[in-house]
Motif scaffolding. Structure first.
Motif, PDB file in Angstrom:
ATOM      1  N   GLY A 141       0.807  -1.226   0.164  1.00 49.45           N
ATOM      2  CA  GLY A 141       0.114  -0.062  -0.020  1.00 49.45           C
ATOM      3  C   GLY A 141       0.872   1.214  -0.058  1.00 49.45           C
ATOM      4  N   ARG A 172      -2.610   3.432   0.004  1.00 46.34           N
ATOM      5  CA  ARG A 172      -3.287   2.127   0.096  1.00 46.34           C
ATOM      6  C   ARG A 172      -4.812   2.102  -0.308  1.00 46.34           C
ATOM      7  NH1 ARG A 172      -1.716  -0.192   4.372  1.00 46.34           N
ATOM      8  NH2 ARG A 172      -0.089   1.155   5.076  1.00 46.34           N
ATOM      9  N   ASP A 173      -5.457   3.369  -0.402  1.00 45.67           N
ATOM     10  CA  ASP A 173      -6.938   3.107  -0.829  1.00 45.67           C
ATOM     11  C   ASP A 173      -6.988   3.237  -2.317  1.00 45.67           C
ATOM     12  OD1 ASP A 173      -7.487   3.119   1.916  1.00 45.67           O
ATOM     13  OD2 ASP A 173      -7.625   5.174   2.086  1.00 45.67           O
TER      14      ASP A 173
END
Length: 630
Positions: free
Chosen positions: A526, A543-544
């Motif tokens: 991430g 990471r999103d």
């Protein structure tokens, strides 16, 4: 030389250095009317051919003349057929001796040519079975592959999980062994499975051959559907043991009876008698099709399996569930045992298909399309499972398409092109301290990993551990005289990307396609950074990010594929086994271990105490061997 080519013939032109080479004759244009007039009234297979000799559709016919002519003489055709006919440039035929032979040829051509207007199911004939070996003390084992007469086979089962569940049940109820023959032959004390009541320990004589054979026979009868008889036999034995004051034995039989009854209550789909049947239901939704196959053997539901055919919605026009079911039956049962009953969600099949099924089965086959009672419940359940499977697939595909779209946007490729054709290739280098260096190339296209297009490259002639040099070698070998994909992912940072850039510059390739995946702080997933070869500033999506999720998926697959290949190459180069990697295990100890346990599998199944009982193996070394092999 033909007569017309002989220069001695009148009118022939003399050969000379300026004479033009003969040109191949242009193929005559396809005359549909003449072709239809010459078609025979015989069974066979026809192929609709499109541009660039692409096979668009393969079909069978009882009468080729009537069947093929019907495509071009009917005023009304289904939208799917009309869409296909608009692309046909010619038709080819093959005459066969019978309709059944035509069906077999049709199946083979569909599998090899994968025509875009035929409904195509993946050719996965290796359904798992449960096997009872032909040993004096038979072993129950999960099995895929060819069968032989020395063993007994039960199934097929729709998936591996259902086989393993059946094995666990047989261990609980009948306490049959599952160990390798090499382990069985070298045991000196019962294993853990005996201690927890999952094996009767025939390896050390805790059950005699006659009693074990009775358990094997009961297990076989249960698998074949004789569960009532087996339940009654165990219950009678329990009452007998209690009457003779053998209470411990009676308690064990009571527990086995309860386990068997619980398993039967979970799996039973009885219709008043034991039956073998396949239940087939098809659903078309959201541009995708799903066929759900449920298997019932001996009145017990073994599970189901969902299949998603290709080309079921070609040209935006979906095939009907009936067409999908018929295509599934013709392809699935080619080489797979056919049960006596098929409960099918669809109309009556073509007579040729039903005759072919019965030839394959060697017995009559009922095709039940309007079931009643329990069979109707079976079909309703299969239809519900097909709907759930296709809903899950559409949800997953939607998520994956969203990831592809986000990655294209992140890399600056979102130009309104067809993202379904976006091709990404990813490379990784794997070795062990410079030994057995191997590179992997994995492919992502059509929103999925394309396993059939993966490649491995053995890297030679470099200093061990020089990953940039290995990357230069693999990219030069991969892309010399080959069209580059839209994106080339490199598992590595600036050093690997720099090496890759050199190759791309030598090849005159577009540097914007080259992207490195540099690991983040602490190598945490991430936190990766995308490094570009064309001078763009590196970016860290976070990471999103859906784009980074896809990059990580592709990168991890490249790493998995590389490391498995590297390990196989290393083992081959060492010409040894995993024992050779353990300090303290020399040739003599290795030989003693293999002799005692019959092979590496036997050693892996042995306990620390068993390993320590071998001459020359201390307790500490036994613990190290056990740790390294598990």
């Amino acid at each position: 030389m033909s007569r017309g080519d002989d220069p001695r013939q009148p009118g022939a032109q003399p050969a000379g250095p300026a004479a033009a080479p003969p040109q191949p004759a242009e193929p005559a244009p396809f005359d549909l009317r003449d072709f239809l007039a010459r078609l025979p009234n015989r069974p066979g297979v026809y192929r609709m051919i499109g541009a660039a000799d692409a096979v668009l559709y393969v079909g069978k016919a009882r009468d080729l003349k009537k069947r093929v002519s019907s495509y071009f003489t009917r005023s009304q055709q289904s939208p799917r057929i009309a869409h296909m006919l608009g692309r046909v440039e010619r038709v080819e035929i093959t005459v066969t001796r019978s309709e059944a032979e035509a069906l077999l040829l049709e199946n083979n051509l569909i599998k090899t040519a994968a025509p875009r207007y035929n409904i195509l199911f993946r050719d996965d004939k290796s359904y798992p079975c449960l096997k009872l070996t032909g040993h004096a003390f038979p072993r129950v084992v999960y099995y895929r592959g060819a069968v032989d007469r020395r063993n007994r086979y039960f199934g097929p089962y729709p998936n591996a999980w259902s086989v393993r569940e059946a094995i666990q049940a047989l261990q609980k109820v009948f306490r049959l062994r599952t160990c390798e023959d090499s382990v069985f032959a070298n045991r000196s004390r019962p294993c853990l499975l005996y201690q927890i009541g999952r094996c009767s320990a025939p390896c050390v004589g805790l059950v005699d051959a006659r009693a074990y054979a009775a358990d094997v026979d009961a297990a076989a009868r249960f698998l074949q559907g004789g569960h009532r008889e087996v339940l009654a036999q165990i219950e009678a034995a329990m009452h007998t043991a209690a009457a003779e004051l053998r209470f411990e034995e009676a308690a064990q039989l009571r527990d086995r009876l309860g386990a068997l009854a619980r398993m039967q209550s979970r799996q039973s789909m009885e219709a008043g008698h034991d039956v073998d049947a396949d239940i087939i239901a098809a659903v078309v939704r959201g541009g995708r099709a799903c066929v759900n196959l449920a298997m019932v053997r001996g009145g017990r539901h073994l599970g189901d399996k969902a299949s998603f055919p290709l080309h079921a919605t070609e040209g935006g026009v979906a095939a009907t569930p009936a067409e999908i079911v018929e295509a599934f039956v013709a392809q699935h049962y080619d080489g797979v045992p056919v049960p006596p009953v098929l409960v099918v969600d669809g109309p009556a099949p073509d007579e040729t298909l039903l005759e072919w099924l019965q030839q394959q089965a060697g017995h009559p086959v009922q095709w039940i399309r309007q079931p009643q009672g329990m069979r109707r419940e079976w079909l309703d359940l299969a239809r519900q499972n097909a709907q759930l499977a296709i809903a899950r697939l559409l949800s997953e595909e939607g998520s994956q398409k969203a990831r592809t779209r986000e990655l294209a946007r992140t890399l600056g490729l979102d130009d309104g092109g067809d993202l379904d054709r976006l091709r990404i290739e990813c490379f990784d280098i794997s070795h062990t301290m410079g030994e057995a260096t191997q590179a992997s190339c994995v492919v992502y296209q059509h929103h999925a990993m394309q396993r059939g297009e993966y490649r491995r490259f053995n890297i030679e002639g470099i200093v061990g551990g020089d990953d940039p040099a290995a990357m230069r070698q693999v990219l030069a070998r991969r892309y010399t005289d080959v069209t580059l994909p839209d994106v080339v992912l490199i598992d590595g940072g600036q050093a690997q990307v720099g090496a890759a850039r050199q190759v791309f510059e030598e090849l005159g390739a577009d540097l914007s396609a080259l992207v490195g995946v540099a690991k983040g702080e602490g190598r945490k997933v991430g936190l990766e950074t995308l490094v570009f070869a064309d001078g763009r500033a590196p970016i860290t999506p976070g990471r999103d990010s859906a784009a980074l999720m896809l990059v990580a998926q592709i990168r991890d697959e490249a790493h998995r594929f590389a490391i498995t290949g590297m390990r196989a190459r290393r083992a081959k180069a060492r010409k040894g086994s995993r024992l050779d990697e353990i300090d303290g295990v020399g040739p003599k100890r290795r030989q003693r271990l293999l002799a005692r346990f019959g092979g590496l599998r036997g050693i892996m199944a042995a306990s620390v105490d068993d390993l320590a009982s071998v001459e020359g193996v201390s307790r500490a070394l036994a613990e190290e061997i056990y740790r390294r092999l598990h």
